[in-house]
Scaffold this motif. Structure first.
Motif, PDB file in Angstrom:
ATOM      1  N   VAL A   1       0.843  -1.197   0.000  1.00 23.91           N
ATOM      2  CA  VAL A   1       0.000   0.000   0.000  1.00 23.91           C
ATOM      3  C   VAL A   1       0.879   1.248   0.000  1.00 23.91           C
ATOM      4  O   VAL A   1       1.801   1.368   0.818  1.00 23.91           O
ATOM      5  CB  VAL A   1      -0.931  -0.003   1.238  1.00 23.91           C
ATOM      6  N   THR A   2       0.626   2.146  -0.945  1.00 28.13           N
ATOM      7  CA  THR A   2       1.396   3.402  -0.980  1.00 28.13           C
ATOM      8  C   THR A   2       0.426   4.582  -0.952  1.00 28.13           C
ATOM      9  O   THR A   2      -0.443   4.625  -0.099  1.00 28.13           O
ATOM     10  CB  THR A   2       2.331   3.439  -2.212  1.00 28.13           C
ATOM     11  N   ASP A   3       0.556   5.527  -1.887  1.00 24.21           N
ATOM     12  CA  ASP A   3      -0.351   6.677  -1.904  1.00 24.21           C
ATOM     13  C   ASP A   3      -0.676   7.017  -3.355  1.00 24.21           C
ATOM     14  O   ASP A   3      -0.182   6.368  -4.269  1.00 24.21           O
ATOM     15  CB  ASP A   3       0.299   7.876  -1.176  1.00 24.21           C
TER      16      ASP A   3
ATOM     17  N   ALA B   1      12.058  -3.178  -7.556  1.00 21.15           N
ATOM     18  CA  ALA B   1      13.465  -3.070  -7.132  1.00 21.15           C
ATOM     19  C   ALA B   1      13.623  -3.407  -5.644  1.00 21.15           C
ATOM     20  O   ALA B   1      14.577  -4.085  -5.250  1.00 21.15           O
ATOM     21  CB  ALA B   1      13.994  -1.670  -7.412  1.00 21.15           C
ATOM     22  N   VAL B   2      12.671  -2.947  -4.835  1.00 20.86           N
ATOM     23  CA  VAL B   2      12.745  -3.245  -3.396  1.00 20.86           C
ATOM     24  C   VAL B   2      12.613  -4.760  -3.201  1.00 20.86           C
ATOM     25  O   VAL B   2      13.397  -5.376  -2.471  1.00 20.86           O
ATOM     26  CB  VAL B   2      11.636  -2.517  -2.593  1.00 20.86           C
ATOM     27  N   GLY B   3      11.621  -5.353  -3.898  1.00 22.07           N
ATOM     28  CA  GLY B   3      11.425  -6.803  -3.803  1.00 22.07           C
ATOM     29  C   GLY B   3      12.684  -7.565  -4.188  1.00 22.07           C
ATOM     30  O   GLY B   3      13.100  -8.489  -3.490  1.00 22.07           O
ATOM     31  N   GLU B   4      13.327  -7.133  -5.284  1.00 23.31           N
ATOM     32  CA  GLU B   4      14.534  -7.836  -5.738  1.00 23.31           C
ATOM     33  C   GLU B   4      15.688  -7.682  -4.745  1.00 23.31           C
ATOM     34  O   GLU B   4      16.449  -8.631  -4.519  1.00 23.31           O
ATOM     35  CB  GLU B   4      14.945  -7.340  -7.135  1.00 23.31           C
ATOM     36  N   ALA B   5      15.781  -6.504  -4.165  1.00 22.51           N
ATOM     37  CA  ALA B   5      16.853  -6.283  -3.179  1.00 22.51           C
ATOM     38  C   ALA B   5      16.656  -7.203  -1.976  1.00 22.51           C
ATOM     39  O   ALA B   5      17.619  -7.767  -1.434  1.00 22.51           O
ATOM     40  CB  ALA B   5      16.872  -4.820  -2.734  1.00 22.51           C
ATOM     41  N   VAL B   6      15.392  -7.372  -1.572  1.00 22.29           N
ATOM     42  CA  VAL B   6      15.109  -8.240  -0.422  1.00 22.29           C
ATOM     43  C   VAL B   6      15.374  -9.699  -0.793  1.00 22.29           C
ATOM     44  O   VAL B   6      15.972 -10.449  -0.012  1.00 22.29           O
ATOM     45  CB  VAL B   6      13.660  -8.014   0.080  1.00 22.29           C
TER      46      VAL B   6
ATOM     47  N   GLY C   1       8.246   6.351 -11.281  1.00 20.13           N
ATOM     48  CA  GLY C   1       6.976   5.854 -10.724  1.00 20.13           C
ATOM     49  C   GLY C   1       7.157   4.726  -9.716  1.00 20.13           C
ATOM     50  O   GLY C   1       8.254   4.206  -9.520  1.00 20.13           O
ATOM     51  N   TYR C   2       6.048   4.345  -9.098  1.00 21.52           N
ATOM     52  CA  TYR C   2       6.087   3.382  -7.993  1.00 21.52           C
ATOM     53  C   TYR C   2       6.321   1.940  -8.441  1.00 21.52           C
ATOM     54  O   TYR C   2       6.931   1.149  -7.722  1.00 21.52           O
ATOM     55  CB  TYR C   2       4.787   3.435  -7.189  1.00 21.52           C
ATOM     56  N   GLY C   3       5.781   1.592  -9.626  1.00 21.08           N
ATOM     57  CA  GLY C   3       5.848   0.199 -10.074  1.00 21.08           C
ATOM     58  C   GLY C   3       7.281  -0.320 -10.113  1.00 21.08           C
ATOM     59  O   GLY C   3       7.599  -1.348  -9.507  1.00 21.08           O
TER      60      GLY C   3
END
Ligand code: TYM
Length: 329
Positions: A222-224, A271-276, A264-266
């Protein structure tokens, strides 16, 4: 060498919050200190556990510590229930702790609201047992997430109170709270802490989630309604993702804002998912390997249980003598 103590409860499945807020710092501080890491199974039974599942969770937690890079031959990694001093010191310290102090603990208030049918005395005195864990090893530093800060404060108060009566018996411990990742928030309700007991499965990333699941959970975060990747208090969802990304990659908020400027957010969420994934996948592989090595893990559990018992006895004997218990002949 100074002493480090920390531990986690052996309940539920650990989340990314447990990793970034605690385990990651345990590993980074590891070389500097003489370290004790507990599988806190005594604390776990303040909530009802299924015995077989609980035993398995405790072992999985032990293996996770080792998989994260804590060498059980150099660090004392042990089960809390294998060391009698925790419960013994806890009793003594409970006589130096006020009901009023325990009543103010926010975790007690939260947990007793959540488990209203089982508000047991153990849940109430939980912080005293935690103080005993830490003080038993004369710990100088305790790396934890923000949510444990209040428990560290009461530990210090209890230790100071005891010392003011009996002289310098206990080392006064300092919390170590990392700059990034000390409070990872839910991916679904970014005003709430990410927790292993959240009912919404998309709210928490579990350390054993497979890569596809991890990426999917971040995509659904969830973002904004804005589209700018920028750290700000009004943008809780994005700020939480930025904190996770920063903690996982070491990049600053400034660098992250530049990297995703106009994208953009997508893109950012992926990228965050891949880093994790790039952190958790190697951890999972190591867990799988270690799980097969039953003999090695068993021998480490045994050796370190004895080691912890030996170390903790020194403080326990001293405390017993100070309060005036008669020595065994
Ligand atoms: P526990 O098992 O709830 O959590 C283990 C560690 O993970 C951290 N943590 C988080 N950090 C950042 N973001 C989050 N969303 C998040 N969720 C959890 C916690 O702060 C903790 O460091 N009472 C302790 C266990 C304990 C202990 C101790 C810890 C028992 N005795 C002595 C230190 C020293 C607990 O319930 O942690």
């Amino acid at each position: 060498k100074k002493v480090l103590f920390s531990g986690m409860q052996a309940t539920g499945s650990l989340t990314l919050g447990n990793y970034l807020g605690a385990l990651k710092n345990w590993v980074s501080l590891n070389e500097e200190y003489e370290c004790f890491y507990g599988v806190m199974d005594l604390h776990s039974i303040t909530v009802r556990q299924n015995p077989a599942e609980f035993r398995q969770k405790a072992r999985a937690l032990y293996i996770l510590y080792v998989a994260a890079g804590l060498d059980p031959e150099k660090n004392c990694i042990y089960y809390q229930s294998h060391v009698s001093g925790h419960a013994e010191l806890s009793w003594i310290l409970s006589c130096f702790t006020y009901m009023g102090e325990l009543n103010r603990m926010t975790q007690f208030k939260d947990k007793s609201a959540k488990h209203a049918d089982n508000v047991n005395a153990g849940l109430f005195t939980y912080p005293v047992l935690m103080a005993a864990d830490i003080l038993l090893y004369q710990a100088d530093v305790v790396p934890v997430g923000v949510d444990q800060k209040q428990h560290l404060e009461i530990t210090r108060d209890i230790a100071e109170r005891f010392n003011s009566v009996y002289g310098n018996v206990f080392t006064i411990p300092e919390p170590y709270i990392g700059k990034k990742g000390a409070k990872v928030m839910s991916l679904q309700e970014p005003a709430k802490k990410m927790s292993k007991s959240d009912e919404n499965p998309n709210a928490s990333v579990f350390l054993m989630d497979d890569p596809d699941t991890i990426i999917r959970k971040f995509k659904r975060a969830v973002t904004d309604s804005d589209s700018e990747v920028r750290y700000s208090e009004e943008k809780q969802g994005i700020s939480n993702l930025m904190e996770i990304y920063s903690s996982a990659t070491g990049k600053s908020y400034n660098e992250i804002e530049k990297e995703f400027d106009g994208r953009g957010y997508g893109d950012f969420k992926v990228a965050v998912g891949e880093a994790v994934v790039s952190i958790l996948k190697p951890l999972q592989d190591r867990v799988a390997e270690l799980t097969k090595d039953k003999v090695y893990i068993d021998s480490m559990i045994k050796m370190n249980g004895e080691k912890a018992q030996y170390f903790s006895n020194k403080t326990l004997r001293k405390v017993q003598k100070k309060v005036g218990f008669t020595e065994k002949i």
